[in-house]
Design a protein around this motif. Structure first.
Motif, short mmCIF file in Angstrom:
data_model
loop_
_atom_site.label_atom_id
_atom_site.label_comp_id
_atom_site.label_asym_id
_atom_site.label_seq_id
_atom_site.Cartn_x
_atom_site.Cartn_y
_atom_site.Cartn_z
N GLY A 119 5.96 1.90 12.14
CA GLY A 119 6.21 2.08 10.71
C GLY A 119 7.68 2.26 10.39
N ASN A 120 8.38 3.03 11.20
CA ASN A 120 9.81 3.24 10.98
C ASN A 120 10.58 1.93 11.12
N LYS A 121 10.17 1.11 12.08
CA LYS A 121 10.81 -0.20 12.25
C LYS A 121 10.53 -1.10 11.04
N ILE A 122 9.31 -1.05 10.53
CA ILE A 122 8.95 -1.85 9.35
C ILE A 122 9.80 -1.42 8.15
N LEU A 123 9.93 -0.11 7.96
CA LEU A 123 10.66 0.40 6.79
C LEU A 123 12.13 -0.02 6.80
N SER A 140 -1.86 -3.58 15.83
CA SER A 140 -3.22 -3.37 16.33
C SER A 140 -3.83 -2.05 15.88
N LEU A 141 -3.00 -1.06 15.67
CA LEU A 141 -3.49 0.27 15.27
C LEU A 141 -3.47 0.46 13.75
N GLY A 142 -2.99 -0.54 13.02
CA GLY A 142 -2.89 -0.40 11.57
C GLY A 142 -1.52 0.08 11.16
N LEU A 143 -1.44 0.57 9.93
CA LEU A 143 -0.17 1.02 9.37
C LEU A 143 -0.10 2.54 9.31
#
Length: 122
Positions: free
Chosen positions: A24-28, A73-76
């Motif tokens: 998530g941190n990488k996505i943000l 794979s684990l979702g967001l």
């Protein structure tokens, strides 16, 4: 696009949450400024193709950029979901995130065809 984190065999719930947060941190860090963020998640709202087309048309009136986020794979992580202006679901079934890219792309294409009154959508 960000790379999936490795998930150890028999990972605990805590480890899986940590992996989701790391992804998530990488996505943000990749989110464009002032983008309308749409997350694909199972608890999101389902829309028909026509409803999604209208939603995209409405968003386009107020935002010049839409970012769709598909989790690993684990979702967001909850952090990523909290940045979302729209949580979208394609149903309660779990699909591989690689396949979800194709499904999402087809629905975006369909939405543009609907919004342009073209014949692709039946």
């Amino acid at each position: 696009e960000v790379a999936d984190e490795k998930i150890p065999d028999n990972a605990s719930e805590k480890e899986m949450e940590q992996i989701k947060e790391k992804e998530g941190n990488k996505i943000l860090t990749k989110l464009p400024q002032n983008s309308f963020v749409v997350t694909l998640c199972i608890e999101g709202k389902e829309h028909s193709s026509e409803e999604l087309a209208k939603k995209i048309a409405d968003i386009s009136m107020t935002s010049s950029h839409i970012t769709f986020i598909i989790g690993g794979s684990l979702g967001l992580s909850d952090t990523v979901k909290s940045k979302s202006a729209l949580r979208l679901s394609f149903g309660k079934m779990t699909l591989p995130h690689q396949l979800m890219r194709v499904v999402l792309l087809e629905q975006i294409y369909r939405a543009f065809k609907i919004n342009n009154n073209e014949s692709y959508h039946k």
